[in-house]
Scaffold this motif. Structure first.
Motif, PDB file in Angstrom:
ATOM      1  N   ASP A 160      20.296  39.436   8.783  1.00  0.00           N
ATOM      2  CA  ASP A 160      19.429  39.184   9.940  1.00  0.00           C
ATOM      3  C   ASP A 160      19.856  37.964  10.738  1.00  0.00           C
ATOM      4  N   GLY A 161      21.177  37.774  10.926  1.00  0.00           N
ATOM      5  CA  GLY A 161      21.671  36.686  11.744  1.00  0.00           C
ATOM      6  C   GLY A 161      21.784  35.361  11.028  1.00  0.00           C
ATOM      7  N   TYR A 162      21.625  35.369   9.720  1.00  0.00           N
ATOM      8  CA  TYR A 162      21.727  34.128   8.950  1.00  0.00           C
ATOM      9  C   TYR A 162      22.690  34.313   7.782  1.00  0.00           C
ATOM     10  N   LEU A 163      23.287  33.188   7.374  1.00  0.00           N
ATOM     11  CA  LEU A 163      24.118  33.151   6.172  1.00  0.00           C
ATOM     12  C   LEU A 163      23.229  32.684   5.027  1.00  0.00           C
ATOM     13  N   ILE A 164      22.984  33.584   4.069  1.00  0.00           N
ATOM     14  CA  ILE A 164      22.050  33.307   2.980  1.00  0.00           C
ATOM     15  C   ILE A 164      22.834  33.117   1.688  1.00  0.00           C
ATOM     16  N   PRO A 165      22.645  31.980   0.969  1.00  0.00           N
ATOM     17  CA  PRO A 165      23.342  31.769  -0.301  1.00  0.00           C
ATOM     18  C   PRO A 165      22.982  32.862  -1.301  1.00  0.00           C
ATOM     19  N   ARG A 166      24.033  33.418  -1.950  1.00  0.00           N
ATOM     20  CA  ARG A 166      23.810  34.466  -2.932  1.00  0.00           C
ATOM     21  C   ARG A 166      24.319  34.089  -4.325  1.00  0.00           C
ATOM     22  N   SER A 167      25.323  33.206  -4.389  1.00  0.00           N
ATOM     23  CA  SER A 167      25.820  32.741  -5.694  1.00  0.00           C
ATOM     24  C   SER A 167      26.530  31.410  -5.484  1.00  0.00           C
ATOM     25  N   VAL A 168      26.261  30.428  -6.343  1.00  0.00           N
ATOM     26  CA  VAL A 168      26.866  29.097  -6.204  1.00  0.00           C
ATOM     27  C   VAL A 168      27.384  28.633  -7.552  1.00  0.00           C
ATOM     28  N   SER A 169      28.354  27.702  -7.495  1.00  0.00           N
ATOM     29  CA  SER A 169      28.913  27.125  -8.716  1.00  0.00           C
ATOM     30  C   SER A 169      27.933  26.134  -9.324  1.00  0.00           C
ATOM     31  N   THR A 170      28.183  25.773 -10.590  1.00  0.00           N
ATOM     32  CA  THR A 170      27.291  24.844 -11.278  1.00  0.00           C
ATOM     33  C   THR A 170      27.373  23.444 -10.679  1.00  0.00           C
ATOM     34  N   ARG A 179      20.580  27.898   3.874  1.00  0.00           N
ATOM     35  CA  ARG A 179      20.585  28.965   4.871  1.00  0.00           C
ATOM     36  C   ARG A 179      21.028  28.405   6.221  1.00  0.00           C
ATOM     37  N   LEU A 180      21.905  29.180   6.911  1.00  0.00           N
ATOM     38  CA  LEU A 180      22.493  28.695   8.155  1.00  0.00           C
ATOM     39  C   LEU A 180      22.660  29.858   9.127  1.00  0.00           C
ATOM     40  N   SER A 181      22.419  29.592  10.423  1.00  0.00           N
ATOM     41  CA  SER A 181      22.621  30.616  11.438  1.00  0.00           C
ATOM     42  C   SER A 181      24.103  30.955  11.561  1.00  0.00           C
ATOM     43  N   ILE A 186      30.949  25.538  10.409  1.00  0.00           N
ATOM     44  CA  ILE A 186      32.244  26.095   9.998  1.00  0.00           C
ATOM     45  C   ILE A 186      32.057  27.494   9.417  1.00  0.00           C
ATOM     46  N   ALA A 187      30.972  27.697   8.660  1.00  0.00           N
ATOM     47  CA  ALA A 187      30.699  29.024   8.087  1.00  0.00           C
ATOM     48  C   ALA A 187      30.484  30.057   9.199  1.00  0.00           C
ATOM     49  N   GLY A 188      29.725  29.655  10.228  1.00  0.00           N
ATOM     50  CA  GLY A 188      29.508  30.563  11.341  1.00  0.00           C
ATOM     51  C   GLY A 188      30.794  30.908  12.058  1.00  0.00           C
ATOM     52  N   ARG A 189      31.672  29.883  12.253  1.00  0.00           N
ATOM     53  CA  ARG A 189      32.967  30.131  12.891  1.00  0.00           C
ATOM     54  C   ARG A 189      33.790  31.121  12.056  1.00  0.00           C
ATOM     55  N   THR A 190      33.759  30.954  10.738  1.00  0.00           N
ATOM     56  CA  THR A 190      34.508  31.858   9.860  1.00  0.00           C
ATOM     57  C   THR A 190      34.019  33.287   9.999  1.00  0.00           C
TER      58      THR A 190
END
Length: 620
Positions: A160-170, A179-181, A186-190
């Motif tokens: 829905d137009g956002y980057l939602i964390p799904r798995s992260v390192s310890t 969460r980021l639009s 940098i994530a959005g540019r990627t």
């Protein structure tokens, strides 16, 4: 991620060892030491070993577990360099430690990269075994930590137009992975470019999205078009092109596996939906109160694919008997084949429609509302469903209402015309009688009144046909005919009953039918000089004789009268039709209605004596 390189310099000559120690003191970014060959173990705890020619010639490097770079004044042709990771020319006047470190770094990375590439390929099998997207993301982070030495990393999914964390390192801090639009950072540019991004220092990058000063380096890699991977480090320049290449290699496996998982999930979801729909439809198909046929069109005809239980009960065929057969051969009555073929043409054309039809059932021919639903509407459809709703009772009521309306019209005509005529006749003769005093005129008045009385009786009989037949049962035709004859003014006429047939009928209505036939025969009288047959034996030349008998499938009533011309036989059952001066024209109409109410058919033919013969087909 990039970390400080650990190097051990192995030098045989003591003076050169001291010079080397002085040279590496000027490299604070380098973790290095200097040692003699005798002090080197087979498993030194360093990333790379830089050795002189004497160490290599003694083959001391052969059993080492780290790469060895030769640093010697002797040319490579004079040194056995097999098994080493590189060569750097030693110049006593300019040791050039930078060139040695670069070569050691390249050797270390080359060997480490090969190992990591092999490990990544090996991990691909582990990734392929994942059954869900979340399991894939979790195992990817584990591989990044274990193989790529990425201590801080995670995977985002686009939703829905956002980057939602799904798995992260310890090692990932909560404040660094939010969460980021997709339009930011940098994530959005990627995500927008679909290309990897390597940032040495986020403070110098316009798209830096981190709110904390904790992280300085970022490696961002897309995972297909709906997810991305990011690694972070607290130091500047922690990642290089080799890290990018290895990360892209790992995530290419991830992207392909994710596509396969999503496709399988979609397929399984669709299969589950189809199973649910199939089960729901199967329950509906079986429990719907109407008769349903699943059909397939073959050569323009509907072939039965399946039927429900109600169809079996209504039409009298079980699935094993009719599946695979042409439906029309089993349910279309004689005389309606062409109409059924027209329906089939509409079915093949992919039309969804309703129509009324008559079809053969276990209980005889019945009326149905047929609803046809092809699987593909608007094009040539080879499959579909036919639903038969029994409307026999409704159609019977409609037909009865039509007959009642017709009788009302007849009654209105009779009252306004037929009854008025004898009434006018009676009034006219009554006036003449009053004027002349002649009694003969009263006879004419009485005759007109008698005719009106008979017409009223027959009108009442017609009126009763709104409920034409009551309780049905076995009736002896001989008995009913004899009783009916006794209730008719027969004058000198005689009745001959030659049948022992028992019919299923309403006894009262059957008596009405016979009485009307007897009156019709007596009214029309007989002709003289007819041949002496079974139908005319024992009669005088002008005496009417009526015979009741049977034939295969029914019974008949015949007379020895003048008969009915062939071109008038189709008219005799119409209300008001008569050829007799004093006839009412309603007796034979009553006969036909009572016959139809019993389910019989009546035909008029010539009797053996030339009179009229009424044949009733009643079945067996």
């Amino acid at each position: 991620m990039v970390r400080s390189l650990s190097v051990l310099f192995v030098v045989s000559d003591a003076v050169r060892r001291a010079e080397t120690a002085d040279a590496i003191d000027g490299r604070p970014d380098l973790s290095a030491d200097v040692s003699s060959p005798d002090a080197v173990s087979s498993s030194p705890t360093v990333d790379c070993l830089v050795a002189d020619a004497a160490f290599v010639r003694d083959c001391r490097h052969a059993d080492l577990s780290v790469p060895v770079v030769v640093w010697s004044a002797d040319p490579p042709s004079e040194i056995p360099v097999d098994g080493t990771a590189g060569y750097v020319r030693y110049d006593p006047d300019d040791p050039d430690i930078d060139r040695v470190v670069d070569q050691a770094t390249w050797a270390t990375r080359s060997e480490s990269n090969m190992e990591r590439i092999e490990a990544l390929h090996a991990s691909a099998a582990d990734l392929v075994a994942c059954r869900t997207e979340q399991e894939l993301f979790d195992r990817t982070i584990e591989a990044a930590e274990r193989i790529l030495d990425f201590d801080i990393c995670g995977i985002d999914k686009v939703e829905d137009g956002y980057l939602i964390p799904r798995s992260v390192s310890t090692g990932m801090a909560d404040e660094g992975f939010n969460r980021l639009s997709v339009e930011e950072g940098i994530a959005g540019r990627t995500h927008r470019t679909g290309e990897s991004v390597l940032v040495d220092d986020v403070r110098n990058d316009d798209d830096a999205e981190l709110a904390s000063d904790r992280y300085r380096s970022i490696l961002s890699v897309p995972v297909g078009d709906a997810a991305l991977f990011q690694a972070a480090a607290t130091e500047i320049g922690a990642f290089d092109e080799r890290d990018r290449e290895l990360a892209e290699l790992l995530l290419s496996h991830v992207a392909e596996t994710r596509k396969r998982i999503l496709a399988e999930e979609a397929l399984l979801g669709r299969e589950a939906e189809l199973v649910t729909e199939r089960d729901r439809f199967a329950a509906l198909f079986e429990n719907v109160p109407d008769s349903v046929v699943s059909y397939e069109i073959e050569d323009g005809a509907p072939v039965v694919a399946d039927i429900n239980g109600q169809f079996e009960e209504t039409f009298g065929y079980d699935a094993a008997e009719i599946v695979g057969e042409n439906l029309d051969d089993y349910v279309v009555p004689d005389g309606r084949v062409e109409a059924a073929e027209e329906i089939n043409q509409s079915v093949v054309a992919g039309e969804r429609f309703q129509t009324t039809v008559r079809r053969k059932t276990a209980d005889g021919v019945r009326d149905f509302l047929l609803h046809v639903a092809p699987l593909e509407v608007g094009e040539r459809s080879q499959q579909g469903y036919s639903v038969y709703t029994d409307i026999t009772d409704q159609k019977r009521r409609e037909r009865e209402l039509e007959r009642q309306n017709e009788r009302l019209d007849e009654f209105a005509s009779i009252v306004s015309h037929d009854l008025r005529n004898p009434l006018n006749v009676a009034s006219g003769f009554l006036d003449l009688a009053r004027e002349s005093g002649d009694g003969e005129h009263f006879d004419q008045v009485a005759a007109a009144h008698d005719r009106m009385g008979r017409m009223i009786d027959e009108l009442l009989s017609l009126a009763r046909q709104g409920d034409i037949v009551g309780e049905m049962g076995p009736v002896e035709l001989r008995v009913v005919a004899t009783e009916a004859w006794a209730s008719v003014d027969t004058d000198e006429c005689t009745l001959l009953v030659e049948t022992e047939r028992v019919v299923d009928a309403d006894e009262d209505r059957l008596g009405d039918l016979l009485r009307n036939l007897f009156r019709n025969a007596i009214e029309h009288g007989s002709t003289s000089d007819q041949s002496d047959t079974d139908e005319t034996r024992d009669r005088g030349s002008d005496t009417a004789r009526v015979r009741v008998g049977d034939f295969e499938g029914g019974f008949f009533v015949a007379d020895n009268g003048p008969g009915i011309p062939e071109d008038e036989r189709s008219l005799v059952f119409e209300s008001g039709y008569t050829t007799h001066e004093n006839g009412t024209g309603y007796g034979l109409s009553i006969v036909e209605q009572i016959s139809e109410a019993h389910g019989w058919t009546v035909d008029v033919v010539e009797s053996e004596s030339g009179g009229a013969r009424f044949e009733f087909s009643v079945g067996e």
